[in-house]
Design a protein around this motif. Structure first.
Motif, short mmCIF file in Angstrom:
data_model
loop_
_atom_site.label_atom_id
_atom_site.label_comp_id
_atom_site.label_asym_id
_atom_site.label_seq_id
_atom_site.Cartn_x
_atom_site.Cartn_y
_atom_site.Cartn_z
N GLN A 13 0.95 -5.69 -6.60
CA GLN A 13 1.64 -6.81 -5.97
C GLN A 13 2.38 -6.36 -4.73
OE1 GLN A 13 4.17 -8.73 -8.84
NE2 GLN A 13 2.46 -9.46 -10.08
N ALA A 14 2.59 -7.29 -3.82
CA ALA A 14 3.35 -7.00 -2.62
C ALA A 14 4.71 -6.40 -2.98
CB ALA A 14 3.54 -8.26 -1.79
N GLY A 15 5.08 -5.36 -2.26
CA GLY A 15 6.32 -4.65 -2.53
C GLY A 15 6.17 -3.44 -3.43
N LYS A 87 1.86 -4.45 1.39
CA LYS A 87 1.73 -5.81 1.86
C LYS A 87 0.28 -6.26 1.69
CE LYS A 87 5.19 -4.89 5.42
NZ LYS A 87 5.47 -4.88 6.89
N PRO A 88 0.05 -7.57 1.60
CA PRO A 88 -1.33 -8.05 1.48
C PRO A 88 -2.25 -7.54 2.58
CG PRO A 88 0.16 -9.82 0.96
CD PRO A 88 1.02 -8.68 1.45
N GLU A 89 -1.73 -7.35 3.78
CA GLU A 89 -2.55 -6.85 4.87
C GLU A 89 -2.92 -5.37 4.73
OE1 GLU A 89 1.58 -7.73 6.81
OE2 GLU A 89 0.40 -8.46 5.11
N ASP A 90 -2.36 -4.70 3.73
CA ASP A 90 -2.77 -3.34 3.41
C ASP A 90 -4.05 -3.29 2.58
OD1 ASP A 90 -0.56 -2.10 4.72
OD2 ASP A 90 0.69 -2.47 2.95
N THR A 91 -4.52 -4.44 2.13
CA THR A 91 -5.73 -4.50 1.33
C THR A 91 -6.92 -3.94 2.12
OG1 THR A 91 -4.97 -6.39 0.03
CG2 THR A 91 -7.34 -6.02 0.15
N THR A 120 -5.99 -3.26 -3.38
CA THR A 120 -5.84 -4.70 -3.21
C THR A 120 -4.39 -5.07 -3.50
OG1 THR A 120 -8.13 -5.10 -3.90
CG2 THR A 120 -6.62 -6.98 -3.93
N VAL A 121 -3.75 -5.73 -2.54
CA VAL A 121 -2.35 -6.10 -2.65
C VAL A 121 -2.26 -7.62 -2.69
CG1 VAL A 121 -0.04 -5.88 -1.71
CG2 VAL A 121 -1.72 -4.05 -1.36
N SER A 122 -1.77 -8.15 -3.78
CA SER A 122 -1.62 -9.59 -3.93
C SER A 122 -0.22 -10.01 -3.51
CB SER A 122 -1.89 -10.02 -5.37
OG SER A 122 -0.92 -9.48 -6.25
N SER A 123 -0.09 -11.27 -3.12
CA SER A 123 1.19 -11.81 -2.70
C SER A 123 1.89 -12.58 -3.81
CB SER A 123 1.01 -12.71 -1.48
OG SER A 123 0.13 -13.78 -1.77
#
Length: 123
Positions: A13-15, A87-91, A120-123
């Motif tokens: 998850q994000a963070g 962050k999600p953009e790190d996916t 995969t980073v979810s928000s």
């Protein structure tokens, strides 16, 4: 036969934080600069962080440096990437790579690549 094998990716998850690892074999590890790249869908492969073989000097992509730490253990033939505040953009798929060109940032200078590990980073 040179092999670079990444591990440690996954769904977070994000963070959150994540540590990626790369195990190298078939080369004199301490003689090589090691680096991490990533590639998101539809985008070019992007340099993130590098660390030189003998001196252990580190260098980073400027806008992500504050969240990343690259390290290596020459006795274990491993390189790591600690990623924080994801962050999600790190996916992306994250790759480790090896070069004899000190402080190289462009992928064309890297002779060997791992198979990649998905983050995969979810928000």
């Amino acid at each position: 036969q040179v092999q670079l094998v990444e591990s440690g990716g996954g769904l977070v998850q994000a963070g959150d934080s994540l540590r990626l690892s790369c195990a190298a074999s078939g080369l004199t590890f301490s003689s090589w600069t090691m680096a991490w790249f990533r590639q998101a869908p539809g985008k070019e492969r992007e340099f993130l962080a590098g660390i030189t073989g003998n001196a252990g000097s580190t260098y980073y992509l400027g806008d992500i440096e504050g969240r990343l730490t690259i390290s290596r253990d020459n006795a274990q033939n491993t390189v790591h990437l600690q990623m924080n505040i994801l962050k999600p953009e790190d996916t992306a798929v994250y790759y480790c790579a090896a070069t004899t060109v000190i402080a190289a940032r462009q992928s064309k200078y890297y002779a060997y690549w791992g198979q990649g590990t998905q983050v995969t980073v979810s928000s």
